[in-house]
Design a protein around this motif. Structure first.
Motif: not given
Length: 206
Positions: A22-23, A51-55, A42-46, A14-17
């Motif tokens: 979060k996911m 996107e990578e997780v969804n793919v 950063t927001e861009d890295e998030l 589990h990933i928390l921010l």
């Protein structure tokens, strides 16, 4: 934003921010993503991470579907969206194409042969069924043009499935209508019926 990680059931992480969930990802992805407890992102890295997780999720689901049977790319995309994997679906399918797991031409040839052998469909019906699966029309044309049917093959089909109908004009017309729905042309059907008529004549002459 600070990343914190918690082990879940099995291989789940589990990933928390900033302390908020979060996911959830699998441990293999977590290792590949080089995430570390306490890392700042950063927001861009998030966004890139999401996107990578969804793919990856779409890829895994698509792989599961492909393990059951082959699919065309569009058919697979439709199923992923239907099952809630819209995000990342197209990228996942492109990755599967690059690995050779999705190949519309291979699928079309295989499916066409299946329809011919098991369903006894003619060229027109096979063409319709391939287009329904989302196969590109150019690929469909190539596949259908490669199929070879002759009047003897169709005559055998008529003998197996419709021979009892041929005693009356009404039965013959019923047979013709059924074969047209199965994708055969009138000229093909006429030639096949002619073969049966000739065979009957040969038998009666003996």
């Amino acid at each position: 934003m600070k990343v914190s990680l918690k082990n879940g059931k099995g291989s789940k992480v589990h990933i928390l921010l900033d302390g908020e969930y979060k996911m959830t990802v699998d441990s293999d992805f977590y290792l590949l993503a080089s995430l570390a407890d306490g890392k700042e992102i950063t927001e861009d890295e998030l966004m890139a991470l999401e996107e990578e997780v969804n793919v990856r999720r779409a890829f895994n689901k698509a792989s599961e579907l492909l393990s059951r049977r082959d699919h065309s790319g569009k058919e697979l995309l439709f199923k992923l969206r239907q099952k809630g994997y819209s995000a990342g679906a197209e990228a996942a399918i492109e990755k599967l194409r690059s690995y050779g797991y999705v190949d519309d031409s291979r699928f079309a040839f295989s499916y066409a042969e299946e329809l011919r052998r098991l369903k006894h469909y003619g060229k027109r019906r096979i063409e319709q069924e391939l287009l329904k699966k989302g196969v590109d029309r150019c690929v469909v044309s190539e596949v259908v043009s490669s199929l070879e049917f002759d009047e003897n093959e169709l005559a055998d089909l008529i003998t197996r499935k419709y021979i009892r109908n041929l005693d009356t004009d009404k039965g013959v017309q019923k047979t013709i209508n059924a074969l047209v729905r199965a994708g055969y042309g009138y000229s093909e059907i006429k030639d096949a019926l002619a073969v049966l008529t000739e065979n009957e004549g040969d038998i009666s002459d003996e």
